[in-house]
Design a protein around this motif. Structure first.
Motif, PDB file in Angstrom:
ATOM      1  N   LEU A 270       2.063  -5.579  -8.857  1.00  0.00           N
ATOM      2  CA  LEU A 270       1.955  -6.807  -7.725  1.00  0.00           C
ATOM      3  C   LEU A 270       0.944  -7.708  -8.529  1.00  0.00           C
ATOM      4  N   ALA A 271       1.223  -8.768  -8.573  1.00  0.00           N
ATOM      5  CA  ALA A 271       0.646  -9.818  -9.203  1.00  0.00           C
ATOM      6  C   ALA A 271       0.532 -11.135  -8.605  1.00  0.00           C
ATOM      7  N   GLY A 272      -0.865 -11.476  -8.274  1.00  0.00           N
ATOM      8  CA  GLY A 272      -1.295 -12.964  -7.682  1.00  0.00           C
ATOM      9  C   GLY A 272      -2.014 -13.642  -8.610  1.00  0.00           C
ATOM     10  N   GLU A 273      -1.746 -15.112  -8.703  1.00  0.00           N
ATOM     11  CA  GLU A 273      -2.370 -16.132  -9.286  1.00  0.00           C
ATOM     12  C   GLU A 273      -3.695 -16.320  -8.918  1.00  0.00           C
ATOM     13  N   ILE A 274      -4.760 -16.406  -9.694  1.00  0.00           N
ATOM     14  CA  ILE A 274      -6.122 -16.680  -9.359  1.00  0.00           C
ATOM     15  C   ILE A 274      -6.532 -17.789 -10.202  1.00  0.00           C
TER      16      ILE A 274
ATOM     17  N   VAL B  80      -4.337  -8.181 -10.517  1.00  0.00           N
ATOM     18  CA  VAL B  80      -3.129  -7.170 -10.324  1.00  0.00           C
ATOM     19  C   VAL B  80      -3.456  -6.078  -9.401  1.00  0.00           C
ATOM     20  N   ARG B  81      -2.489  -5.510  -8.791  1.00  0.00           N
ATOM     21  CA  ARG B  81      -2.387  -4.269  -7.883  1.00  0.00           C
ATOM     22  C   ARG B  81      -1.302  -3.580  -8.432  1.00  0.00           C
ATOM     23  N   LEU B  82      -1.490  -2.166  -8.264  1.00  0.00           N
ATOM     24  CA  LEU B  82      -0.594  -1.202  -8.880  1.00  0.00           C
ATOM     25  C   LEU B  82      -0.279  -0.410  -7.611  1.00  0.00           C
ATOM     26  N   ARG B  83       1.338  -0.159  -7.871  1.00  0.00           N
ATOM     27  CA  ARG B  83       1.756   0.663  -6.696  1.00  0.00           C
ATOM     28  C   ARG B  83       3.009   1.448  -7.304  1.00  0.00           C
ATOM     29  N   PRO B  84       2.712   2.848  -7.349  1.00  0.00           N
ATOM     30  CA  PRO B  84       3.546   3.742  -7.778  1.00  0.00           C
ATOM     31  C   PRO B  84       4.860   3.809  -6.900  1.00  0.00           C
ATOM     32  N   LEU B  85       6.069   3.963  -7.648  1.00  0.00           N
ATOM     33  CA  LEU B  85       7.462   4.018  -6.819  1.00  0.00           C
ATOM     34  C   LEU B  85       7.418   5.451  -6.442  1.00  0.00           C
ATOM     35  N   LEU B  86       7.896   5.616  -5.207  1.00  0.00           N
ATOM     36  CA  LEU B  86       7.761   6.906  -4.430  1.00  0.00           C
ATOM     37  C   LEU B  86       9.429   7.282  -4.590  1.00  0.00           C
ATOM     38  N   PRO B  87       9.823   8.481  -4.350  1.00  0.00           N
ATOM     39  CA  PRO B  87      11.179   8.983  -4.237  1.00  0.00           C
ATOM     40  C   PRO B  87      12.025   7.991  -3.256  1.00  0.00           C
ATOM     41  N   ALA B  88      13.340   7.653  -3.860  1.00  0.00           N
ATOM     42  CA  ALA B  88      14.341   6.732  -3.025  1.00  0.00           C
ATOM     43  C   ALA B  88      13.845   5.166  -3.043  1.00  0.00           C
TER      44      ALA B  88
ATOM     45  N   GLY C  25       5.711  -7.259 -20.050  1.00  0.00           N
ATOM     46  CA  GLY C  25       6.290  -8.352 -19.770  1.00  0.00           C
ATOM     47  C   GLY C  25       5.707  -9.414 -18.827  1.00  0.00           C
ATOM     48  N   PRO C  26       5.956 -10.452 -19.152  1.00  0.00           N
ATOM     49  CA  PRO C  26       5.565 -11.854 -18.318  1.00  0.00           C
ATOM     50  C   PRO C  26       5.144 -11.476 -16.690  1.00  0.00           C
ATOM     51  N   LEU C  27       4.029 -11.490 -16.059  1.00  0.00           N
ATOM     52  CA  LEU C  27       3.914 -11.268 -14.916  1.00  0.00           C
ATOM     53  C   LEU C  27       4.721 -12.299 -13.923  1.00  0.00           C
ATOM     54  N   GLY C  28       4.750 -13.551 -14.360  1.00  0.00           N
ATOM     55  CA  GLY C  28       5.469 -14.634 -13.681  1.00  0.00           C
ATOM     56  C   GLY C  28       6.941 -14.363 -13.548  1.00  0.00           C
ATOM     57  N   ASP C  29       7.538 -13.702 -14.379  1.00  0.00           N
ATOM     58  CA  ASP C  29       8.978 -13.342 -14.292  1.00  0.00           C
ATOM     59  C   ASP C  29       9.400 -12.394 -13.100  1.00  0.00           C
ATOM     60  N   GLY C  30       8.551 -11.936 -12.344  1.00  0.00           N
ATOM     61  CA  GLY C  30       8.818 -10.883 -11.163  1.00  0.00           C
ATOM     62  C   GLY C  30       9.287 -11.658  -9.999  1.00  0.00           C
ATOM     63  N   VAL C  31       9.570 -10.846  -8.956  1.00  0.00           N
ATOM     64  CA  VAL C  31      10.175 -11.381  -7.761  1.00  0.00           C
ATOM     65  C   VAL C  31       8.959 -11.243  -6.636  1.00  0.00           C
ATOM     66  N   PRO C  32       9.136 -11.987  -5.457  1.00  0.00           N
ATOM     67  CA  PRO C  32       8.536 -11.947  -4.272  1.00  0.00           C
ATOM     68  C   PRO C  32       8.728 -10.490  -3.681  1.00  0.00           C
ATOM     69  N   ALA C  33       7.533  -9.972  -3.550  1.00  0.00           N
ATOM     70  CA  ALA C  33       7.512  -8.720  -2.921  1.00  0.00           C
ATOM     71  C   ALA C  33       6.266  -8.281  -2.591  1.00  0.00           C
ATOM     72  N   ALA C  34       5.994  -7.682  -1.287  1.00  0.00           N
ATOM     73  CA  ALA C  34       4.674  -7.235  -0.753  1.00  0.00           C
ATOM     74  C   ALA C  34       3.614  -8.225  -0.961  1.00  0.00           C
ATOM     75  N   GLY C  35       3.690  -9.423  -0.668  1.00  0.00           N
ATOM     76  CA  GLY C  35       2.998 -10.594  -0.608  1.00  0.00           C
ATOM     77  C   GLY C  35       2.296 -10.602  -2.034  1.00  0.00           C
ATOM     78  N   ALA C  36       3.183 -10.669  -2.923  1.00  0.00           N
ATOM     79  CA  ALA C  36       2.725 -10.683  -4.445  1.00  0.00           C
ATOM     80  C   ALA C  36       4.217 -11.184  -5.429  1.00  0.00           C
ATOM     81  N   ILE C  37       3.889 -11.224  -6.862  1.00  0.00           N
ATOM     82  CA  ILE C  37       5.054 -11.471  -7.679  1.00  0.00           C
ATOM     83  C   ILE C  37       5.105  -9.834  -8.099  1.00  0.00           C
TER      84      ILE C  37
ATOM     85  N   SER D 179       0.781  -0.927  -0.094  1.00  0.00           N
ATOM     86  CA  SER D 179       0.048  -0.086  -0.136  1.00  0.00           C
ATOM     87  C   SER D 179       0.966   1.181  -0.115  1.00  0.00           C
ATOM     88  N   VAL D 180       0.101   2.312  -0.347  1.00  0.00           N
ATOM     89  CA  VAL D 180       0.941   3.524  -0.556  1.00  0.00           C
ATOM     90  C   VAL D 180       0.851   4.269   0.948  1.00  0.00           C
ATOM     91  N   PRO D 181       2.060   4.577   1.452  1.00  0.00           N
ATOM     92  CA  PRO D 181       2.034   5.536   2.762  1.00  0.00           C
ATOM     93  C   PRO D 181       0.970   6.773   2.844  1.00  0.00           C
TER      94      PRO D 181
END
Length: 254
Positions: free
Chosen positions: A183-187, A238-246, A199-211, A63-65
């Motif tokens: 942030l993708a989760g299989e359903i 799919v959930r979207l999380r904008p990257l913040l500064p830093a 790009g393929p969603l399955g090629d991601g890395v585990p983070a924030a409870g998702a791929i 989630s976004v702070p």
């Protein structure tokens, strides 16, 4: 002008905790090196608060702070768009002058946010918790609380609508992220799924409870809860999380 977040945090008298040092004072040197985006190359997070918990489970992974303050004097505030269904957030960017930034950091230390501690009772089920981070220190303020505590009084100072114009080096403006974390989760299910255009969603890395994968914000398609996406022969939500500064990678998400 984008809407500003309104803080309504309460707290009880703070309990003791392990002492940790807060972040060093920000540099106000006008000759500091800058990145290609025009921001200070060493811009770092110095103070953040977010709400978590409650019956609705707000503030979960990815989630976004609600509020993030950086060593450059930049602040990013997330506020819900009025009447949006489902609730959607808009990000507003503020820029504080060095003296105003330093006053906020000094006030945060005086309020005890440079040491980890908990305010309130851990025995309250489904309580909403305001989590404040300052450097390595983390403060948990468990509602309901005592409005007169030093923690709650200081948090009111982080409401941008109360910042004098003379403390700001530029007018507020929408924050537009260059990249977005997908942030993708299989359903499972037999419903219609849209083809994922990147790009393929399955090629991601585990983070924030998702791929997690990263993509340029301008190329990411709009998505809503309940929308199914097909990628690499698998169906995802799919959930979207904008990257913040830093924030430069999926590993930077909290």
């Amino acid at each position: 002008m984008a809407a500003c977040a309104v803080l309504a945090c309460t707290a009880l008298t703070a309990c003791g905790g392990a002492e940790t040092s807060g972040p060093p004072p920000p540099s106000s040197s006008p000759t500091a090196s800058r990145s290609a985006s025009g921001e200070p190359a060493a811009e770092r997070l110095v103070l953040r608060w977010r709400k978590t918990g409650g019956l609705a489970g707000i503030g979960g992974p990815g989630s976004v702070p609600e509020f993030s303050l950086y060593s450059s004097g930049r602040a990013i505030v997330a506020a819900e768009r009025p009447d949006s269904r489902p609730p959607d957030r808009e990000l507003t960017q503020y820029r504080l002058k060095p003296q105003a930034l330093q006053r906020l950091l000094d006030g945060a230390r005086a309020a005890g946010f440079d040491r980890s501690h908990t305010v309130g009772s851990d025995q309250i089920a489904d309580a909403v918790v305001t989590v404040v981070t300052m450097g390595d220190a983390k403060t948990r303020i468990i509602e309901p609380g005592w409005p007169g505590s030093r923690e709650s009084l200081f948090l009111k100072q982080l409401a941008p609508e109360g910042w004098p114009a003379d403390d700001q080096s530029a007018p507020p403006e929408p924050y537009t992220p260059q990249r977005t974390a997908v942030l993708a989760g299989e359903i499972t299910g037999d419903g219609t799924a849209r083809p994922w255009p990147l790009g393929p969603l399955g090629d991601g890395v585990p983070a924030a409870g998702a791929i997690c994968t990263l993509a340029p914000s301008a190329k990411v398609p709009e998505t809503r809860p309940g929308t199914a996406w097909r990628s690499g022969g698998t169906t995802y939500s799919v959930r979207l999380r904008p990257l913040l500064p830093a924030e430069d990678s999926c590993g930077d998400l909290d």
